[in-house]
Design an enzyme around this catalytic site. Structure first.
Site, PDB file in Angstrom:
ATOM      1  N   ARG A  51       0.837  -1.212   0.000  1.00  0.00           N
ATOM      2  CA  ARG A  51       0.000   0.000   0.000  1.00  0.00           C
ATOM      3  C   ARG A  51       0.865   1.252   0.000  1.00  0.00           C
ATOM      4  O   ARG A  51       0.555   2.234  -0.681  1.00  0.00           O
ATOM      5  CB  ARG A  51      -0.941  -0.001   1.206  1.00  0.00           C
ATOM      6  CG  ARG A  51      -1.808   1.250   1.254  1.00  0.00           C
ATOM      7  CD  ARG A  51      -2.849   1.199   2.345  1.00  0.00           C
ATOM      8  NE  ARG A  51      -2.257   1.204   3.673  1.00  0.00           N
ATOM      9  CZ  ARG A  51      -2.943   1.043   4.800  1.00  0.00           C
ATOM     10  NH1 ARG A  51      -4.245   0.838   4.749  1.00  0.00           N
ATOM     11  NH2 ARG A  51      -2.342   1.071   5.974  1.00  0.00           N
ATOM     12  N   ARG A 100      10.076  27.287  -1.325  1.00  0.00           N
ATOM     13  CA  ARG A 100       8.718  26.774  -1.247  1.00  0.00           C
ATOM     14  C   ARG A 100       8.049  27.009  -2.587  1.00  0.00           C
ATOM     15  O   ARG A 100       7.782  28.149  -2.963  1.00  0.00           O
ATOM     16  CB  ARG A 100       7.921  27.473  -0.133  1.00  0.00           C
ATOM     17  CG  ARG A 100       6.510  26.936   0.006  1.00  0.00           C
ATOM     18  CD  ARG A 100       5.698  27.652   1.080  1.00  0.00           C
ATOM     19  NE  ARG A 100       4.321  27.136   1.116  1.00  0.00           N
ATOM     20  CZ  ARG A 100       3.352  27.528   0.277  1.00  0.00           C
ATOM     21  NH1 ARG A 100       3.582  28.444  -0.639  1.00  0.00           N
ATOM     22  NH2 ARG A 100       2.140  26.986   0.378  1.00  0.00           N
ATOM     23  N   HIS A 102       5.224  24.928  -5.462  1.00  0.00           N
ATOM     24  CA  HIS A 102       4.321  23.769  -5.499  1.00  0.00           C
ATOM     25  C   HIS A 102       4.832  22.617  -6.355  1.00  0.00           C
ATOM     26  O   HIS A 102       4.677  21.454  -5.993  1.00  0.00           O
ATOM     27  CB  HIS A 102       2.933  24.195  -5.998  1.00  0.00           C
ATOM     28  CG  HIS A 102       2.153  24.980  -4.992  1.00  0.00           C
ATOM     29  ND1 HIS A 102       2.614  26.140  -4.411  1.00  0.00           N
ATOM     30  CD2 HIS A 102       0.934  24.762  -4.445  1.00  0.00           C
ATOM     31  CE1 HIS A 102       1.727  26.608  -3.560  1.00  0.00           C
ATOM     32  NE2 HIS A 102       0.687  25.780  -3.558  1.00  0.00           N
ATOM     33  N   GLU A 182     -16.177   5.781   5.353  1.00  0.00           N
ATOM     34  CA  GLU A 182     -15.368   5.092   6.373  1.00  0.00           C
ATOM     35  C   GLU A 182     -15.441   5.933   7.640  1.00  0.00           C
ATOM     36  O   GLU A 182     -16.337   6.764   7.777  1.00  0.00           O
ATOM     37  CB  GLU A 182     -13.924   4.896   5.879  1.00  0.00           C
ATOM     38  CG  GLU A 182     -13.216   6.182   5.499  1.00  0.00           C
ATOM     39  CD  GLU A 182     -11.738   5.972   5.110  1.00  0.00           C
ATOM     40  OE1 GLU A 182     -11.139   4.932   5.425  1.00  0.00           O
ATOM     41  OE2 GLU A 182     -11.177   6.914   4.491  1.00  0.00           O
ATOM     42  N   LEU A 206      -9.799   4.587   2.466  1.00  0.00           N
ATOM     43  CA  LEU A 206      -8.491   3.955   2.466  1.00  0.00           C
ATOM     44  C   LEU A 206      -8.660   2.437   2.329  1.00  0.00           C
ATOM     45  O   LEU A 206      -9.521   1.859   2.996  1.00  0.00           O
ATOM     46  CB  LEU A 206      -7.787   4.269   3.796  1.00  0.00           C
ATOM     47  CG  LEU A 206      -6.322   3.867   3.821  1.00  0.00           C
ATOM     48  CD1 LEU A 206      -5.482   4.875   3.048  1.00  0.00           C
ATOM     49  CD2 LEU A 206      -5.814   3.770   5.257  1.00  0.00           C
TER      50      LEU A 206
HETATM   51  N1  PMP Z   1      -9.177   4.615   7.135  1.00  0.00           N
HETATM   52  C1  PMP Z   1      -8.414   5.628   7.560  1.00  0.00           C
HETATM   53  C2  PMP Z   1      -8.806   7.018   7.188  1.00  0.00           C
HETATM   54  C3  PMP Z   1      -7.259   5.388   8.338  1.00  0.00           C
HETATM   55  O1  PMP Z   1      -6.488   6.411   8.751  1.00  0.00           O
HETATM   56  C4  PMP Z   1      -6.933   4.059   8.685  1.00  0.00           C
HETATM   57  C5  PMP Z   1      -5.693   3.752   9.480  1.00  0.00           C
HETATM   58  N2  PMP Z   1      -5.662   4.365  10.734  1.00  0.00           N
HETATM   59  C6  PMP Z   1      -7.788   3.026   8.256  1.00  0.00           C
HETATM   60  C7  PMP Z   1      -8.880   3.345   7.461  1.00  0.00           C
HETATM   61  C8  PMP Z   1      -7.500   1.592   8.606  1.00  0.00           C
HETATM   62  O2  PMP Z   1      -6.370   1.126   7.904  1.00  0.00           O
HETATM   63  P1  PMP Z   1      -5.493  -0.069   8.437  1.00  0.00           P
HETATM   64  O3  PMP Z   1      -6.421  -1.207   8.693  1.00  0.00           O
HETATM   65  O4  PMP Z   1      -4.544  -0.350   7.342  1.00  0.00           O
HETATM   66  O5  PMP Z   1      -4.827   0.388   9.700  1.00  0.00           O
END
Ligand code: PMP
Length: 285
Positions: A51, A100, A102, A182, A206
């Site tokens: 990842r 600095r 971008h 999420e 994520l």
């Molecule tokens: N979503 C977000 C926004 C996160 O920051 C995380 C990790 N803290 C997760 C999901 C979970 O990811 P993982 O299971 O890889 O820790």
């Protein structure tokens, strides 16, 4: 004091210094990972590094480190910090330019940083001992590249803080269509009539390693059906169980949402089964 790694050496974390022109500091221009370990054993190492490499490729940050180099770094950090139950934080930023500006700088070496922090002992599937999480719900106002584990976390921080200020552990987020994405630092699952349901992977969330491991473990076991599909917020509020997953929490049972009980208000039977399976199989990854 814990021992950190910065660029090419190990040092007490208080002695680790970066330039204020580092693009990680100025722009949040970097990628990070958190890998859990228990008594020196890493969990989900390959998935975490894959990842991170996807994230680096996603932001055009070129770094020629192999999985083996990352593994040596992780193992050395664990040894230098006395093993135990440790999260390993890894970060690569686009480095420090002399101005600095971008656009990506040319010929600037990335900044590589790693340190460890204590994490709670491995969660166990025990209804009396398990933590009960409480969450608020709020509209997801982060950027549209949430699949990238960027160090630019202010959007997540602000949502987490909203929940925190109201005495909650997390904020469950929904998009403009009232669909669950999420949580601010975790992935989210619901359980309805014995079926485990979680939103599909896309740019809104994520690709959590715990999420992927849990889905794989449940599917291999086969006794609990799992669906990856769009989840409406009305389904979230009517769920029998809600879980949040992350590397340090594993599968967290949510028992309160917006001040109301989730299902019966206690930890559900499906959580017990799922966390038991997760505990039994997590070192397979
Ligand atoms: N979503 C977000 C926004 C996160 O920051 C995380 C990790 N803290 C997760 C999901 C979970 O990811 P993982 O299971 O890889 O820790």
């Amino acid at each position: 004091m814990s021992i950190a790694f910065l660029n090419d050496s190990y040092m007490p974390i208080g002695e680790a210094k970066i330039s204020p022109l580092d693009r990680g500091f100025l722009f949040g221009d970097g990628i990070y990972e958190v890998i859990p370990s228990y008594e020196g054993k890493l969990l989900g190492f390959t998935g975490h590094i894959d990842r991170m490499l996807d994230g680096l490729a996603g932001i055009g940050l070129v770094l020629d480190w192999t999985h083996d180099q990352w593994k040596s770094l992780c193992q050395e950090l664990l040894t230098q910090n006395g093993n135990g139950n440790l999260g390993i934080y890894l970060q690569v930023s686009r480095g420090a330019d002399n101005k600095r500006y971008h656009a990506f700088p040319e010929a600037v070496a990335p900044t590589i940083f790693g340190f460890t922090f204590a994490i709670p002992s491995s969660p166990i599937a025990d209804r009396t001992a398990a933590k009960r999480y409480s969450v608020i719900t709020t509209q997801d106002l982060r950027w549209q590249r949430c699949h990238i584990k960027s160090t630019a976390l202010l959007g997540n921080v602000l949502h987490f803080q909203q929940g925190h200020e109201q005495g909650n552990d997390e904020a469950l987020l929904y998009n403009a269509n009232n669909e669950l994405t999420e949580a601010s630092s975790c992935n989210a699952f619901i359980v309805k009539d014995g079926v485990v349901i979680t939103p599909p992977l896309d740019n809104q969330l994520l690709p959590g390693i715990t999420r992927n491991m849990l889905i794989d473990i449940l599917r291999k076991d086969g006794s609990i059906p799992v669906e990856e599909r769009v989840v409406s917020m009305s389904e979230v509020h009517a769920a029998d169980e809600i879980w949040i997953t992350s590397s340090t929490k594993e599968v967290g049972a949510v028992t309160t949402i917006d001040g109301n009980p989730v299902g019966t208000g206690d930890i559900g039977d499906t959580w017990i089964k799922a966390q038991t399976l997760f505990s039994n199989h997590k070192y397979d990854y």
